[in-house]
Scaffold this motif. Structure first.
Motif, PDB file in Angstrom:
ATOM      1  N   VAL A 329       0.839  -1.201   0.000  1.00  0.00           N
ATOM      2  CA  VAL A 329       0.000   0.000   0.000  1.00  0.00           C
ATOM      3  C   VAL A 329       0.873   1.250   0.000  1.00  0.00           C
ATOM      4  O   VAL A 329       0.640   2.191  -0.769  1.00  0.00           O
ATOM      5  N   MET A 330       1.878   1.250   0.867  1.00  0.00           N
ATOM      6  CA  MET A 330       2.791   2.401   0.921  1.00  0.00           C
ATOM      7  C   MET A 330       3.461   2.635  -0.429  1.00  0.00           C
ATOM      8  O   MET A 330       3.552   3.768  -0.907  1.00  0.00           O
ATOM      9  N   ASN A 331       3.900   1.566  -1.060  1.00  0.00           N
ATOM     10  CA  ASN A 331       4.595   1.684  -2.340  1.00  0.00           C
ATOM     11  C   ASN A 331       3.662   2.216  -3.432  1.00  0.00           C
ATOM     12  O   ASN A 331       4.039   3.090  -4.212  1.00  0.00           O
ATOM     13  N   ALA A 332       2.428   1.698  -3.476  1.00  0.00           N
ATOM     14  CA  ALA A 332       1.456   2.170  -4.467  1.00  0.00           C
ATOM     15  C   ALA A 332       1.121   3.639  -4.225  1.00  0.00           C
ATOM     16  O   ALA A 332       1.045   4.442  -5.169  1.00  0.00           O
ATOM     17  N   ALA A 333       0.929   4.003  -2.963  1.00  0.00           N
ATOM     18  CA  ALA A 333       0.617   5.396  -2.631  1.00  0.00           C
ATOM     19  C   ALA A 333       1.767   6.310  -3.037  1.00  0.00           C
ATOM     20  O   ALA A 333       1.551   7.408  -3.568  1.00  0.00           O
ATOM     21  N   ASN A 334       2.977   5.848  -2.803  1.00  0.00           N
ATOM     22  CA  ASN A 334       4.143   6.657  -3.155  1.00  0.00           C
ATOM     23  C   ASN A 334       4.267   6.834  -4.669  1.00  0.00           C
ATOM     24  O   ASN A 334       4.524   7.933  -5.149  1.00  0.00           O
ATOM     25  N   GLU A 335       4.070   5.742  -5.420  1.00  0.00           N
ATOM     26  CA  GLU A 335       4.130   5.835  -6.889  1.00  0.00           C
ATOM     27  C   GLU A 335       3.140   6.879  -7.402  1.00  0.00           C
ATOM     28  O   GLU A 335       3.478   7.737  -8.232  1.00  0.00           O
ATOM     29  N   ALA A 336       1.897   6.797  -6.906  1.00  0.00           N
ATOM     30  CA  ALA A 336       0.861   7.723  -7.371  1.00  0.00           C
ATOM     31  C   ALA A 336       1.159   9.155  -6.937  1.00  0.00           C
ATOM     32  O   ALA A 336       1.005  10.101  -7.717  1.00  0.00           O
ATOM     33  N   ALA A 337       1.601   9.320  -5.698  1.00  0.00           N
ATOM     34  CA  ALA A 337       1.855  10.658  -5.173  1.00  0.00           C
ATOM     35  C   ALA A 337       3.049  11.316  -5.866  1.00  0.00           C
ATOM     36  O   ALA A 337       3.033  12.523  -6.148  1.00  0.00           O
ATOM     37  N   VAL A 338       4.090  10.540  -6.145  1.00  0.00           N
ATOM     38  CA  VAL A 338       5.255  11.086  -6.865  1.00  0.00           C
ATOM     39  C   VAL A 338       4.842  11.560  -8.250  1.00  0.00           C
ATOM     40  O   VAL A 338       5.245  12.636  -8.712  1.00  0.00           O
ATOM     41  N   SER A 339       4.010  10.764  -8.930  1.00  0.00           N
ATOM     42  CA  SER A 339       3.530  11.145 -10.258  1.00  0.00           C
ATOM     43  C   SER A 339       2.763  12.466 -10.198  1.00  0.00           C
ATOM     44  O   SER A 339       2.954  13.357 -11.045  1.00  0.00           O
ATOM     45  N   LEU A 340       1.912  12.614  -9.179  1.00  0.00           N
ATOM     46  CA  LEU A 340       1.134  13.852  -9.035  1.00  0.00           C
ATOM     47  C   LEU A 340       2.021  15.029  -8.646  1.00  0.00           C
ATOM     48  O   LEU A 340       1.761  16.167  -9.043  1.00  0.00           O
ATOM     49  N   PHE A 341       3.073  14.782  -7.880  1.00  0.00           N
ATOM     50  CA  PHE A 341       4.034  15.848  -7.560  1.00  0.00           C
ATOM     51  C   PHE A 341       4.775  16.291  -8.810  1.00  0.00           C
ATOM     52  O   PHE A 341       4.954  17.497  -9.044  1.00  0.00           O
ATOM     53  N   LEU A 342       5.188  15.334  -9.647  1.00  0.00           N
ATOM     54  CA  LEU A 342       5.946  15.677 -10.854  1.00  0.00           C
ATOM     55  C   LEU A 342       5.111  16.501 -11.836  1.00  0.00           C
ATOM     56  O   LEU A 342       5.658  17.328 -12.569  1.00  0.00           O
ATOM     57  N   ASN A 343       3.776  16.251 -11.851  1.00  0.00           N
ATOM     58  CA  ASN A 343       2.950  17.091 -12.743  1.00  0.00           C
ATOM     59  C   ASN A 343       2.333  18.286 -12.001  1.00  0.00           C
ATOM     60  O   ASN A 343       1.408  18.920 -12.511  1.00  0.00           O
ATOM     61  N   ILE A 352       4.264  13.722   0.721  1.00  0.00           N
ATOM     62  CA  ILE A 352       4.623  12.979   1.934  1.00  0.00           C
ATOM     63  C   ILE A 352       3.370  12.601   2.734  1.00  0.00           C
ATOM     64  O   ILE A 352       3.186  11.442   3.130  1.00  0.00           O
ATOM     65  N   HIS A 353       2.487  13.568   2.958  1.00  0.00           N
ATOM     66  CA  HIS A 353       1.298  13.313   3.776  1.00  0.00           C
ATOM     67  C   HIS A 353       0.326  12.366   3.075  1.00  0.00           C
ATOM     68  O   HIS A 353      -0.358  11.569   3.740  1.00  0.00           O
ATOM     69  N   THR A 354       0.261  12.440   1.746  1.00  0.00           N
ATOM     70  CA  THR A 354      -0.620  11.531   1.001  1.00  0.00           C
ATOM     71  C   THR A 354      -0.187  10.088   1.187  1.00  0.00           C
ATOM     72  O   THR A 354      -1.010   9.192   1.409  1.00  0.00           O
ATOM     73  N   VAL A 355       1.117   9.838   1.110  1.00  0.00           N
ATOM     74  CA  VAL A 355       1.629   8.471   1.292  1.00  0.00           C
ATOM     75  C   VAL A 355       1.315   7.959   2.697  1.00  0.00           C
ATOM     76  O   VAL A 355       0.796   6.849   2.871  1.00  0.00           O
TER      77      VAL A 355
END
Length: 391
Positions: A329-343, A352-355
């Motif tokens: 779950v942490m890994n999936a949340a991080n993947e999605a959150a990083v993508s949203l940060f990059l865009n 950080i808080h989303t993960v």
């Protein structure tokens, strides 16, 4: 001279994939390419097809499949062109493979890697998310099939070399020490973290890497993922794995043995070294890359990471210890959150808080199956994307 080792690469247009092909080009008598897969960089894939004449390639999107098929026909090549997960798995499980380099970003690599292991194909693993999310299943299958999992991450390749002297016997290991550069924000005031831009996060001081892993290095999530990966790869408990900040990135990792002695693996911060280590394993061969001049290095520094400042490192260690579905779950949340940060949909602190919040709020499973993990990964990412759009 042995015939060339036959290699396929999942993610041939990414940073690791390109460097792997660079090494293969430097040693054409030692290696040949069987299959390649790519996501969006079809221009580069077409160049790679011309240069390496693979028997099969796969692309992510169906509309790119026809384009590549037309390209292959135009150049009178005999390359099969596939698409999607089916294509990834077909390339991964081709019986001609003598080594599969897994360099796809994220959890898309889980099923192709698992299927390749079941087919008895040795794995060169550059995608840490495979073991973070599904380490128990991947390593169990590898042990059952007698398939080697050779780590391409510089830290884990270093650990494997340090552990060779004790035949990777965990009973002789007191501690695995994973080093971290500290990323671009090691000395930045944490109160300015809300102002960090994607451009800031992508300015890594030592390594040239893809955008996702570079952002993970900025949050130090990358090191948390590596701790979980090391736990699965080497069968070492979390109490015996330590992270140290080492800004010079010369010591890639170290092992403390039960007798109090340490072995460290050192070298310039250049991914071609760990990639070549895996391609030629268990041999070591001469290469043209720049070598380490110890006298010219200057001081080497080590310090304990600030877990209050780098919350995602602390949280990743917590999730690893919790086990079950927590790392997935942490890994999936991080993947999605990083993508949203990059865009630029999320700020750095919102990432950080989303993960953390997404992982803590999840209804966790104590023993998820591989299919559970695949489902969890998709549903967590979809929830985060939906919540971001709604906001």
């Amino acid at each position: 001279m042995h015939p060339p080792k036959v290699i396929s690469i999942l993610g041939s247009t990414g940073s690791i994939g390109k460097q792997t092909l660079q090494i293969i080009s430097a040693f054409p008598e030692r290696f040949s390419i069987y299959g390649l897969t790519a996501g969006r960089n079809i221009d580069l894939l077409e160049q790679q097809i011309l240069a390496f004449a693979p028997k099969i390639v796969s692309v992510k999107e169906p509309h790119d499949q026809q384009r590549v098929m037309n390209f292959v026909a135009q150049h009178r090549l005999h390359t099969e062109v596939q698409t999607g997960e089916f294509g990834l798995i077909k390339v991964a499980t081709s019986p001609e493979n003598q080594l599969l380099v897994v360099a796809v970003v994220g959890t898309a690599a889980i099923m192709p890697t698992y299927q390749a292991i079941l087919a008895g194909i040795p794995i060169g693993l550059a995608c840490k998310e495979v073991l973070v999310s599904a380490g128990h299943h991947i390593m169990s299958a590898a042990r059952h099939k007698g398939v080697p999992i050779l780590p391409i991450d510089s830290e884990h390749a270093a650990l494997k070399q340090c552990l060779a002297g004790v035949h990777e016997n965990p009973k002789m290991v007191e501690k695995l020490i994973l080093t971290a550069s500290g990323g671009p924000f090691l000395n930045r005031d944490v109160t300015t973290f809300p102002n960090i831009t994607p451009a800031d996060a992508l300015k890594h001081p030592r390594w040239v890497m893809g955008p996702k892993i570079t952002v993970d290095s900025a949050t130090l999530m990358n090191k948390g993922l590596e701790v979980i990966e090391a736990h699965h790869l080497f069968g070492i408990g979390y109490d015996h794995i330590e992270v140290l900040i080492h800004p010079q990135s010369i010591v890639h990792s170290a092992v403390e043995f039960v007798d109090g002695t340490l072995l460290a693996q050192m070298g310039l911060p250049d991914m071609r070294f760990p990639i070549q280590y895996v391609l030629t394993y268990p041999e070591k061969i001469h290469n043209p890359w720049p070598k380490t001049n110890l006298a010219a290095l200057g001081p080497l520094e080590f310090q304990v990471p600030d877990l209050n400042k780098f919350e995602l490192l602390a949280f990743a260690l917590h999730c690893g210890r919790r086990g079950g579905s927590w790392p997935a779950v942490m890994n999936a949340a991080n993947e999605a959150a990083v993508s949203l940060f990059l865009n630029e949909t999320l700020s750095f602190t919102e990432l950080i808080h989303t993960v953390i919040n997404t992982t803590q709020d999840f209804a966790h499973l104590s023993a998820p199956t591989l299919q559970d993990i695949i489902h969890i990964d998709a549903s967590v990412k979809e929830k985060i994307r939906h919540d971001a759009i709604r906001v």
